[in-house]
Design a protein around this motif. Sequence first.
Motif, mmCIF file in Angstrom:
data_model
loop_
_atom_site.group_PDB
_atom_site.id
_atom_site.type_symbol
_atom_site.label_atom_id
_atom_site.label_comp_id
_atom_site.label_asym_id
_atom_site.label_seq_id
_atom_site.Cartn_x
_atom_site.Cartn_y
_atom_site.Cartn_z
ATOM 1 N N ARG A 19 0.834 -1.212 0.000
ATOM 2 C CA ARG A 19 0.000 0.000 0.000
ATOM 3 C C ARG A 19 0.865 1.258 0.000
ATOM 4 N NH1 ARG A 19 -2.902 -3.146 3.412
ATOM 5 N NH2 ARG A 19 -2.057 -2.183 5.270
ATOM 6 N N LEU A 20 1.839 1.302 0.878
ATOM 7 C CA LEU A 20 2.704 2.474 0.973
ATOM 8 C C LEU A 20 3.430 2.718 -0.350
ATOM 9 C CD1 LEU A 20 4.080 4.751 2.571
ATOM 10 C CD2 LEU A 20 5.779 3.058 3.307
ATOM 11 N N LEU A 21 3.995 1.667 -0.916
ATOM 12 C CA LEU A 21 4.708 1.815 -2.183
ATOM 13 C C LEU A 21 3.761 2.235 -3.310
ATOM 14 C CD1 LEU A 21 7.191 -1.193 -2.068
ATOM 15 C CD2 LEU A 21 7.712 1.243 -1.780
ATOM 16 N N GLY A 22 2.534 1.737 -3.284
ATOM 17 C CA GLY A 22 1.552 2.147 -4.285
ATOM 18 C C GLY A 22 1.264 3.636 -4.209
ATOM 19 N N TYR A 23 1.116 4.147 -3.001
ATOM 20 C CA TYR A 23 0.877 5.582 -2.831
ATOM 21 C C TYR A 23 2.106 6.394 -3.236
ATOM 22 C CZ TYR A 23 -3.274 4.161 -0.202
ATOM 23 O OH TYR A 23 -4.468 3.605 0.180
ATOM 24 N N LEU A 76 1.949 8.102 -21.044
ATOM 25 C CA LEU A 76 0.683 8.629 -20.524
ATOM 26 C C LEU A 76 -0.236 7.506 -20.049
ATOM 27 C CD1 LEU A 76 0.013 11.400 -23.187
ATOM 28 C CD2 LEU A 76 0.767 11.735 -20.810
ATOM 29 N N PHE A 77 -0.319 6.439 -20.818
ATOM 30 C CA PHE A 77 -1.184 5.322 -20.457
ATOM 31 C C PHE A 77 -0.693 4.630 -19.183
ATOM 32 C CE2 PHE A 77 -2.839 0.940 -21.051
ATOM 33 C CZ PHE A 77 -4.184 1.253 -20.960
ATOM 34 N N LEU A 78 0.620 4.417 -19.072
ATOM 35 C CA LEU A 78 1.156 3.789 -17.859
ATOM 36 C C LEU A 78 0.931 4.684 -16.640
ATOM 37 C CD1 LEU A 78 4.441 2.228 -19.269
ATOM 38 C CD2 LEU A 78 2.438 0.979 -18.431
ATOM 39 N N TRP A 79 1.105 5.979 -16.790
ATOM 40 C CA TRP A 79 0.845 6.891 -15.673
ATOM 41 C C TRP A 79 -0.618 6.828 -15.252
ATOM 42 C CZ3 TRP A 79 3.615 11.764 -17.997
ATOM 43 C CH2 TRP A 79 5.000 11.558 -17.963
ATOM 44 N N LEU A 80 -1.510 6.802 -16.226
ATOM 45 C CA LEU A 80 -2.939 6.703 -15.927
ATOM 46 C C LEU A 80 -3.241 5.410 -15.172
ATOM 47 C CD1 LEU A 80 -5.800 7.873 -16.281
ATOM 48 C CD2 LEU A 80 -5.921 6.620 -18.442
ATOM 49 N N LEU A 81 -2.642 4.313 -15.595
ATOM 50 C CA LEU A 81 -2.845 3.038 -14.906
ATOM 51 C C LEU A 81 -2.342 3.085 -13.462
ATOM 52 C CD1 LEU A 81 -1.902 0.471 -17.694
ATOM 53 C CD2 LEU A 81 -4.123 0.684 -16.564
ATOM 54 N N ILE A 82 -1.179 3.689 -13.255
ATOM 55 C CA ILE A 82 -0.617 3.769 -11.904
ATOM 56 C C ILE A 82 -1.514 4.617 -11.011
ATOM 57 C CG2 ILE A 82 1.324 4.693 -10.559
ATOM 58 C CD1 ILE A 82 3.068 3.762 -13.048
ATOM 59 N N LEU A 83 -1.999 5.723 -11.538
ATOM 60 C CA LEU A 83 -2.911 6.566 -10.749
ATOM 61 C C LEU A 83 -4.216 5.819 -10.465
ATOM 62 C CD1 LEU A 83 -2.319 10.021 -12.463
ATOM 63 C CD2 LEU A 83 -1.449 9.245 -10.236
ATOM 64 N N ALA A 84 -4.746 5.105 -11.442
ATOM 65 C CA ALA A 84 -5.982 4.330 -11.243
ATOM 66 C C ALA A 84 -5.767 3.214 -10.228
ATOM 67 C CB ALA A 84 -6.471 3.766 -12.575
ATOM 68 N N LEU A 85 -4.602 2.583 -10.240
ATOM 69 C CA LEU A 85 -4.288 1.557 -9.239
ATOM 70 C C LEU A 85 -4.237 2.174 -7.848
ATOM 71 C CD1 LEU A 85 -1.703 -0.534 -11.211
ATOM 72 C CD2 LEU A 85 -3.639 -1.504 -9.947
ATOM 73 N N GLY A 86 -3.636 3.353 -7.732
ATOM 74 C CA GLY A 86 -3.588 4.032 -6.433
ATOM 75 C C GLY A 86 -4.974 4.357 -5.912
ATOM 76 N N VAL A 87 -5.832 4.843 -6.789
ATOM 77 C CA VAL A 87 -7.201 5.189 -6.379
ATOM 78 C C VAL A 87 -7.984 3.938 -6.026
ATOM 79 C CG1 VAL A 87 -9.417 6.130 -7.196
ATOM 80 C CG2 VAL A 87 -7.291 7.384 -7.619
ATOM 81 N N SER A 88 -7.887 2.893 -6.853
ATOM 82 C CA SER A 88 -8.646 1.665 -6.557
ATOM 83 C C SER A 88 -8.143 1.009 -5.276
ATOM 84 C CB SER A 88 -8.607 0.694 -7.737
ATOM 85 O OG SER A 88 -7.300 0.242 -8.000
ATOM 86 N N GLY A 89 -6.831 1.064 -5.039
ATOM 87 C CA GLY A 89 -6.295 0.537 -3.786
ATOM 88 C C GLY A 89 -6.795 1.315 -2.585
ATOM 89 N N GLN A 116 -11.786 -4.400 -5.341
ATOM 90 C CA GLN A 116 -10.730 -5.412 -5.470
ATOM 91 C C GLN A 116 -10.655 -5.926 -6.907
ATOM 92 O OE1 GLN A 116 -8.388 -6.820 -3.269
ATOM 93 N NE2 GLN A 116 -7.661 -7.890 -5.087
ATOM 94 N N GLN A 117 -11.794 -6.152 -7.526
ATOM 95 C CA GLN A 117 -11.807 -6.649 -8.906
ATOM 96 C C GLN A 117 -11.199 -5.638 -9.869
ATOM 97 O OE1 GLN A 117 -15.983 -7.465 -9.171
ATOM 98 N NE2 GLN A 117 -15.761 -9.577 -8.439
ATOM 99 N N ILE A 118 -11.545 -4.377 -9.679
ATOM 100 C CA ILE A 118 -10.961 -3.324 -10.524
ATOM 101 C C ILE A 118 -9.451 -3.256 -10.309
ATOM 102 C CG2 ILE A 118 -10.801 -0.802 -10.839
ATOM 103 C CD1 ILE A 118 -13.860 -0.740 -10.406
#
Length: 175
Positions: free
Chosen positions: A36-40, A99-112, A127-129
């Motif tokens: 979690r910390l690393l994701g943020y 841009l796409f990878l950055w969007l994915l990383i931000l979306a992973l942070g939000v979903s987490g 969790q599924q997202i």
Amino acid sequence: MSMRVKVWDIWVRLTHWAVAGIVVWNLFGPTDSTHRLLGYIAAGLVVARIVWGFIGSANARFSAWWPTPARLREYFRSLAAGRPLHHQSHNPLGGLMALFLWLLILALGVSGWLMRLDTFWGEDWPQQIHTWLSLVIEIFACVHIAAAVLMTVWTREELIRAMVTGYKRVNKPLE
């Protein structure tokens, strides 16, 4: 005649490799408080890199590499002709991938983050997202690496080395 050209500043390279390391760790390591910390931290680094896209060095700025439709068309034509255009910063497809990878990383942070909220306690969809996004980023990270290797070989520009040293050796004039 080849030339050694300054491409990436230290901030671009540090954020790239730090985020890459975090993504690898979080894809294959345990899903615990460190995850979690690393994701943020990864999401924060992406936000910092986006800010750097407006105020950073010339090659780091969005104006140098934003993948506009016209730039993408021109680049696709050069690829189809077997003579890819050379770019000092990202080529248009590389920019689109970033841009796409950055969007994915931000979306992973939000979903987490959503998974941790009391509001969604007992709900499966966050969790599924998050799981789906992690699979998508795994696929696109592999495509990113393969494209960097392929384009390094095809164009003889040291794309991967440039992300380590900040410089690449090029054989043709850059656009």
